[in-house]
Design a protein around this motif. Structure first.
Motif, PDB file in Angstrom:
ATOM      1  N   GLY A  73     -18.068 -53.778  -2.054  1.00 50.76           N
ATOM      2  CA  GLY A  73     -16.611 -53.767  -2.183  1.00 50.76           C
ATOM      3  C   GLY A  73     -16.101 -53.695  -3.603  1.00 50.76           C
ATOM      4  O   GLY A  73     -14.892 -53.796  -3.835  1.00 50.76           O
ATOM      5  N   TRP A  77     -12.285 -52.950  -4.354  1.00 53.64           N
ATOM      6  CA  TRP A  77     -11.581 -54.093  -4.966  1.00 53.64           C
ATOM      7  C   TRP A  77     -10.918 -53.668  -6.275  1.00 53.64           C
ATOM      8  O   TRP A  77      -9.751 -53.988  -6.527  1.00 53.64           O
ATOM      9  CB  TRP A  77     -12.570 -55.218  -5.228  1.00 53.64           C
ATOM     10  N   GLN A  80      -7.928 -51.551  -5.489  1.00 55.94           N
ATOM     11  CA  GLN A  80      -6.804 -52.349  -4.997  1.00 55.94           C
ATOM     12  C   GLN A  80      -6.089 -53.058  -6.143  1.00 55.94           C
ATOM     13  O   GLN A  80      -4.862 -53.109  -6.189  1.00 55.94           O
ATOM     14  CB  GLN A  80      -7.298 -53.370  -3.976  1.00 55.94           C
ATOM     15  N   LYS A  81      -6.863 -53.610  -7.073  1.00 55.46           N
ATOM     16  CA  LYS A  81      -6.270 -54.350  -8.190  1.00 55.46           C
ATOM     17  C   LYS A  81      -5.469 -53.430  -9.112  1.00 55.46           C
ATOM     18  O   LYS A  81      -4.376 -53.782  -9.568  1.00 55.46           O
ATOM     19  CB  LYS A  81      -7.376 -55.053  -8.994  1.00 55.46           C
ATOM     20  N   PRO A 323     -13.700 -58.911   1.259  1.00 63.17           N
ATOM     21  CA  PRO A 323     -13.563 -59.514  -0.076  1.00 63.17           C
ATOM     22  C   PRO A 323     -14.884 -59.508  -0.832  1.00 63.17           C
ATOM     23  O   PRO A 323     -15.960 -59.437  -0.243  1.00 63.17           O
ATOM     24  CB  PRO A 323     -13.119 -60.957   0.243  1.00 63.17           C
ATOM     25  N   LEU A 324     -14.802 -59.589  -2.158  1.00 62.27           N
ATOM     26  CA  LEU A 324     -15.995 -59.612  -2.986  1.00 62.27           C
ATOM     27  C   LEU A 324     -16.766 -60.908  -2.803  1.00 62.27           C
ATOM     28  O   LEU A 324     -16.205 -61.962  -2.527  1.00 62.27           O
ATOM     29  CB  LEU A 324     -15.614 -59.460  -4.457  1.00 62.27           C
TER      30      LEU A 324
END
Length: 520
Positions: A73, A77, A80-81, A323-324
């Motif tokens: 991810g 991730w 997304q950030k 999630p990470l």
């Protein structure tokens, strides 16, 4: 038959097979190797040498490294950030998306970066009220520019570096590609901002990508679960909905919520039969019943491959949006170590990548099954099978012959015109067949031209990788182009409109800018 004639006939037949799209690329490549052996052009060890070439092993190992960032991810991730904070303005989104996919491509390849960021870009486009067609083709095209930022951006970079070193020049440094990649990325973004709105269609694809958070909320509602959504999915564990297939060995099995599966690795959270919620301990499974199973992502993926169970959504795809976790840290640390080894040259590139791939498996960041599945065997076999054709071009004198034809036609006009002719040929052929195969065909000719004119091989090899990256005219030119076609609602004829100014940019950089950095 004369070896030169045999080599040219094999080349023509290979190009025809590539263009037909009826024969798998790997079969064409293997056929090329075998044909070179049967015609006596190469010995059997020479015809199969590509399958043990360090370049091929380097590329295969990079696919495993790419999978570690994707499956843990990290790529999603990061997207997304960064993209999630870019707002809803079209120009701002274009710049952020282009920079993000370019950086991801430099590290994990074009296909991995586009595949990881595509769902996120579609969601962002929907939330911003922008047609997905205005953002997805720029996503793919910016990835092409990003492939020229680092050595690991594309297999072509690795190939031209090896060609240069083998011809008496030197291998290109890990970061050296950025000298041409950064101007190309900047120019690509400028063209996207100035002409993108007018040259791109205003359409949206027919299907939205899966949003993991919304998906788990939907499952919780449909199966009347009391668990919080955050308890359903995580970095290690998750849930997947399975349907009992006809003739499944599970038909007739009794299940109830909370029980473990016979293998003991998954838990049955709930079951449904159509719109009916199945409760109690006397539920006997029938074909078509749906089960919601929870367990580790690895175990869910294994069960998805078993006969009799049909996964509604692939656990491997769901996992990429989770999630990470700790494995993401390991993936980043190992990636960093590989980059250091590649940048410093402490070990050969193939060794650095193989060490990274082994470390990812030993730390269980990537399972053995994941590692094997992550490798694009079509790409590996294509390169391994076509490397002997490049050898034959040089060994038989075919490259010298073709180079002589080229020089007779344009040689008196100077090295820039010769380089232009080679780059145009590479660009046009790269729209029809793999740019990797194209460079393997053109590189020996370019090396012969450089030797005949007593010029450095460096500008010729760097120019070829730039021209090879300009695969913008058709959706079949690269897998990344094809990936965005359906989600963006594109048609075949949409690509060349934005692709033409970008191709002219890449061609101009290859012919005029590259020799300024790597002189003739």
């Amino acid at each position: 038959m004369d070896p030169i004639v045999s080599t040219l006939v094999i080349l023509v037949l290979a190009i025809a097979a590539f263009l037909s799209n009826r024969i798998p690329l790997g079969i064409v490549a293997i056929g090329v190797s075998l044909a070179l052996f049967f015609t006596g052009v190469l010995t059997l060890p020479e015809a199969l040498a590509g399958f043990g070439d360090p370049t091929v092993l380097f590329i295969a190992a990079l696919f495993v490294v790419s999978e570690s960032l994707d499956s843990t991810g990290v790529t999603a991730w990061a997207g997304q950030k960064v993209i999630g904070r870019a707002g809803t303005g079209r120009k701002t989104l274009l710049v952020v998306i282009s920079l993000m996919v370019a950086l991801a491509t430099a590290l994990i390849s074009i296909n991995g970066a586009v595949a990881a960021l595509l769902p996120l870009v579609v969601v962002v486009a929907a939330r911003a009220g922008i047609p997905s067609s205005q953002l997805l083709m720029p996503l793919a095209f910016a990835a092409h520019a990003g492939s020229l930022l680092l050595l690991t951006g594309t297999p072509v970079n690795i190939l031209v570096s090896d060609f240069a070193e083998g011809a008496g020049g030197r291998a290109f440094g890990y970061f050296e590609f950025a000298l041409v990649g950064l101007p190309l990325l900047a120019g690509t973004i400028v063209i996207l901002l100035l002409f993108g709105r007018r040259l791109l269609p205003n359409r949206s694809g027919g299907e939205m990508p899966l949003d993991l958070v919304r998906h788990t909320r939907l499952l919780r509602s449909q199966y009347s679960l009391s668990l919080d959504t955050g308890m359903l999915v995580g970095a290690v564990n998750g849930v997947t909905e399975f349907v009992i297939a006809p003739r499944s060995p599970l038909i007739g099995t009794k299940v109830y919520p909370g029980m473990a599966t016979p293998t003991g690795d998954l838990v049955v959270l709930a079951a449904r039969r159509g719109d009916e919620q199945l409760r109690g301990k006397d539920v006997t499974l029938q074909a078509g019943d749906a089960l919601l199973l929870q367990g580790s992502w690895d175990d869910l993926a294994r069960h998805a491959e078993k006969p009799g169970l049909l996964a509604v959504d692939s656990p491997a795809q769901l996992r990429r949006s989770a999630p990470l976790g700790g494995r993401a840290v390991a993936a980043l640390v190992i990636l960093g170590a590989m980059v250091i080894l590649l940048a410093t040259g402490l070990v050969p590139p193939a060794v650095a990548a193989l060490l990274a791939a082994c470390a990812l498996v030993l730390t269980r960041t990537v399972s053995v099954t994941q590692a094997y599945h992550s490798i694009s065997w079509t790409t590996v076999v294509l390169i391994a099978g076509m490397i002997p054709l490049s050898t034959a071009f040089i060994r038989t004198g075919t490259a010298d012959l073709v180079a002589g034809w080229l020089l007779d036609a344009v040689g008196g006009a100077g090295p820039h015109v010769v380089l232009l002719a080679l780059c145009v040929l590479t660009l046009l052929l790269g729209q029809l067949i793999s740019n990797t195969a194209t460079v393997l065909i053109i590189a020996p000719i370019a090396l012969s031209v450089a030797a005949t004119l007593s010029l450095s091989v460096q500008p010729f090899m760097m120019a070829l990788t730039v021209a090879g990256a300009a695969a913008f005219f058709t959706p079949i030119a690269t897998p990344a182009n094809l990936m965005v076609m359906q989600p963006g609602g594109y048609r075949f004829g949409d690509y060349w409109k934005l692709g033409l100014p970008l191709a002219l940019l890449f061609l101009g950089v290859a012919v005029y800018y590259v020799p300024l950095i790597w002189p003739f």
